[in-house]
Design a protein around this motif. Structure first.
Motif, PDB file in Angstrom:
ATOM      1  N   SER A  12     -55.781  19.414  26.535  1.00 22.27           N
ATOM      2  CA  SER A  12     -54.409  18.990  26.792  1.00 22.27           C
ATOM      3  C   SER A  12     -53.581  19.086  25.521  1.00 22.27           C
ATOM      4  O   SER A  12     -53.851  18.408  24.535  1.00 22.27           O
ATOM      5  N   VAL A  41     -56.398  15.460  36.184  1.00 24.71           N
ATOM      6  CA  VAL A  41     -57.820  15.089  36.047  1.00 24.71           C
ATOM      7  C   VAL A  41     -58.340  14.255  37.218  1.00 24.71           C
ATOM      8  O   VAL A  41     -59.550  14.042  37.324  1.00 24.71           O
ATOM      9  N   TYR A  53     -61.533  20.094  29.438  1.00 21.85           N
ATOM     10  CA  TYR A  53     -60.112  19.866  29.716  1.00 21.85           C
ATOM     11  C   TYR A  53     -59.386  19.761  28.384  1.00 21.85           C
ATOM     12  O   TYR A  53     -59.690  18.890  27.563  1.00 21.85           O
TER      13      TYR A  53
END
Ligand code: ZN
Ligand code: ZN
Length: 415
Positions: free
Chosen positions: A204, A77, A202
């Motif tokens: 994860s 990131v 994003y």
């Protein structure tokens, strides 16, 4: 898909990123060594990944060391190595304060993130993690959505950018030690994209399944198949999808299935006497599936101890593959100078490093020991949904990093 009005580019940590018209989804497939994909693809369990590989790109990228979750998620990131962002494990030893300090907080992060920068251009950014421990770092200064599968019920509009997550996604909060924890993250991503709440995501996942099961296990294959279904949904929504991993995963076992552990603290004490401090940076509150054992530890020598002598001796011990002093820790391992010890020790593919037997609870390892942290979990897959342009084809053939994935997805797609 309609996007919020945004500037075309932004720069962060020395790199410039160009924003495509399409939605962008970057996935950190936690603990996904390439063997998992190979086995699942060979058995036709991942048709959507296969599509990505055929139309877009599939290859290998080099992660950051130590090959741990928070280190590599932070690299991904921020787009830079631990030397710059400062997160080099779950724990470090603060010499000045004489304290072992947990690093799972944005307080220890030294650089801004790509996610926060993208949000400033007007993109609708969302971060979803499986375990809540990562959320603080990943959502640092982010104007957008950020929540975890683990604590989905706690998400509130003012603190997480979204409320009533479970209702929104139509799923209950899964146990953190489950395949569902990772699937929840992907399903939440699909829901946010579908309902146009986010266009820059994003996602994860967690490596619980890889810690527990080898690639060819039936449980792994079912998991990878379910994951692939969600990849397909993201592709159907027209997003640029980039997938990489934070680290791979290997069996750290003797041929009889027992854990193959070098207790470095005991070993050093026996040879050189007392006073060594060993930090196992994999140690975290979620130790159940690895017993705080990884293939990378940091050693602080007793005062006056000759570093060269210890280093030479350690390098002669079977199972130990690398020992780095300060210089090579900074340059080869890309570590932040003020958060490392005197020596960094790495072990082989089948071997983990610990302190003393009393420091590690192996009884919780109910299905053998699979772990990571070292060199042998450093190379990980990268897959991109769209064809790469000439410049990024060349970059992919060089020494690309897993933390270049946003760059590949934003700058590397052919027109
Ligand atoms: Zn991980
Ligand atoms: Zn792990």
């Amino acid at each position: 898909m309609e996007l919020t009005k945004s500037m075309n580019a932004f720069s962060v940590n020395g790199k410039t990123y160009h924003l495509p018209d399409k939605a962008v989804v970057v996935i950190c497939f936690d603990g996904c060594g390439d063997e998992y994909l190979d086995v699942a693809l060979a058995r036709d369990k991942m048709p959507n990944l296969k599509k990505m590989a055929l139309r877009g790109y599939r290859g290998m990228v080099r992660g950051a060391l130590p090959s741990f979750t928070n280190v590599n998620n932070t690299s991904i990131v921020t787009g830079v190595s631990p030397a710059l962002h400062g997160i080099c494990g779950n724990f470090f030893y603060d010499r000045e304060r004489d304290q072992e300090i947990m690093m799972n907080s944005a307080e220890y992060l030294r650089t801004p993130t790509i996610l926060a920068a993208a949000a400033k251009t007007g993109r609708k950014v969302a971060v979803i993690t499986a375990k809540d421990k990562l959320r603080d770092i990943l959502s640092h200064e982010l104007e957008g959505i950020a929540f975890s599968a683990e604590k989905a019920t706690e998400a509130r509009e003012d603190t997480h950018g979204i409320a009533q997550v479970n209702k929104f996604i139509g799923l209950d909060t899964p146990p953190v030690y489950s395949a569902e924890a990772s699937l929840f993250v992907l399903k939440a991503g699909v829901a946010l994209l579908q309902q146009k709440k986010a266009d820059f995501l994003y996602l994860s996942l967690t490596d619980y399944m890889q810690h527990k099961y080898a690639p060819e296990a039936a449980e792994s294959l079912a998991f990878y198949q379910a994951i692939d279904t969600e990849f397909g949904r993201l592709l159907d929504l027209g997003a640029i999808v980039g997938i990489t991993a934070d680290h791979g995963m290997n069996a750290k076992q003797n041929p009889d299935g027992s854990p193959k552990v070098i207790y470095l603290g005991s070993l050093l004490e026996e040879k050189f006497g007392q006073g060594f401090r060993i930090i196992c940076p994999i140690t975290d509150p979620y130790v159940k599936h690895h017993g705080a054992l990884g293939s990378y530890v940091v050693v602080y020598l007793p005062e006056g101890m000759a570093e060269a002598e210890v280093k030479t001796w350690l390098l002669q011990q079977p199972g130990i593959t690398e020992v780095h002093g300060r210089d090579t820790s900074l340059h080869l391992l890309e570590q932040p100078g003020d958060r490392i010890g005197d020596l960094i020790v790495l072990s082989g593919r089948d071997t983990v490093l610990g302190k003393t037997p009393a420091d590690h609870d192996l009884s919780a390892l109910d299905s053998g020991l699979r772990s990571h942290g070292g060199r042998y979990e450093e190379m990980v897959p990268m897959a991109i949904s769209h064809p790469l342009n000439t410049e990024y084809q060349a970059k992919a053939a060089g020494d690309p990093r897993n933390f270049d994935i946003f760059e590949f997805c934003l700058n590397g797609i052919a027109d």
